[in-house]
Design a protein around this motif. Structure first.
Motif: not given
Length: 203
Positions: A7-11, A16-20, A51-56
């Motif tokens: 089963p695929r783990r729900r992300r 998802v935001r980091a992948e984007e 700031g969100l980019v720097y968060y990840y």
């Protein structure tokens, strides 16, 4: 349980935001180069606050590493797909298909070629190439080599090290001499792995 049935783990939303963000960075690096892409550019392309980019990703180097890891993961996934599609005993076809797959994934990194070969990025390129080669070798050793050894004598010593040198060398040759014929690369693989006497119908 196989990968196909697991089963695929729900992300989660953060994943998802980091992948984007990584996808946005990958697109921009390909379009305008690593050096000419700022964290602000990536944030705007991804539609998020800087700031969100720097968060990840605490700095741009971490973001570059994440993009390059994506290329490594795609290469390893392609090796798995190639191994799963091999026709048992058809060594010639396996080698030809392997070289074709190899070329395809070298071309996928080509948008970053000029940047990665700049003097200031030598360390980054070497780190990326080492990770890519090690990941591919681990994959091949656990799949292709194991399957081959079940039917044939492996006529090389120091198997992981031999594959490391071989893959590393093929990358260098194919990228620096893109005009080299696929048949030459196939011959090099045969010679390096002592496959020149293997028969296509021997399995």
């Amino acid at each position: 349980m196989t990968d196909a049935t697991r089963p695929r783990r729900r992300r989660s939303a953060p994943e998802v935001r980091a992948e984007e963000i990584v996808l946005a960075a990958r697109e921009l690096f390909a379009e305008q180069g690593i050096a000419h892409t700022s964290t602000k550019d990536v944030a705007e392309r991804a539609g998020v606050a800087r700031g969100l980019v720097y968060y990840y990703f605490p700095d741009k180097d971490a973001l570059v590493d994440a993009v390059l890891e994506g290329y490594v993961a795609e290469f390893v996934e392609a090796v798995h797909a190639w191994d799963a599609a091999r026709e048992p005993g058809n060594i010639d076809k396996a080698l030809v298909d392997c070289v074709a797959m190899f070329r395809t994934h070298l071309r996928s990194v080509d948008p970053l070629r000029d940047d990665l070969q700049r003097a200031e990025h030598t360390g980054l390129y070497n780190r990326f190439l080492d990770r890519a080669v090690r990941a591919v070798v681990e994959c091949v050793e656990a799949t292709t080599v194991e399957a081959y050894a079940a039917r044939h004598q492996v006529r090389i010593e120091h198997v992981p090290e031999t594959f490391y040198v071989l893959v590393y060398g093929l990358v260098g040759l194919a990228r620096n001499c893109p005009e080299v014929d696929d048949a030459v690369l196939v011959t090099i693989v045969r010679q390096a792995l002592h496959l020149e006497g293997a028969r296509a119908d021997s399995e």
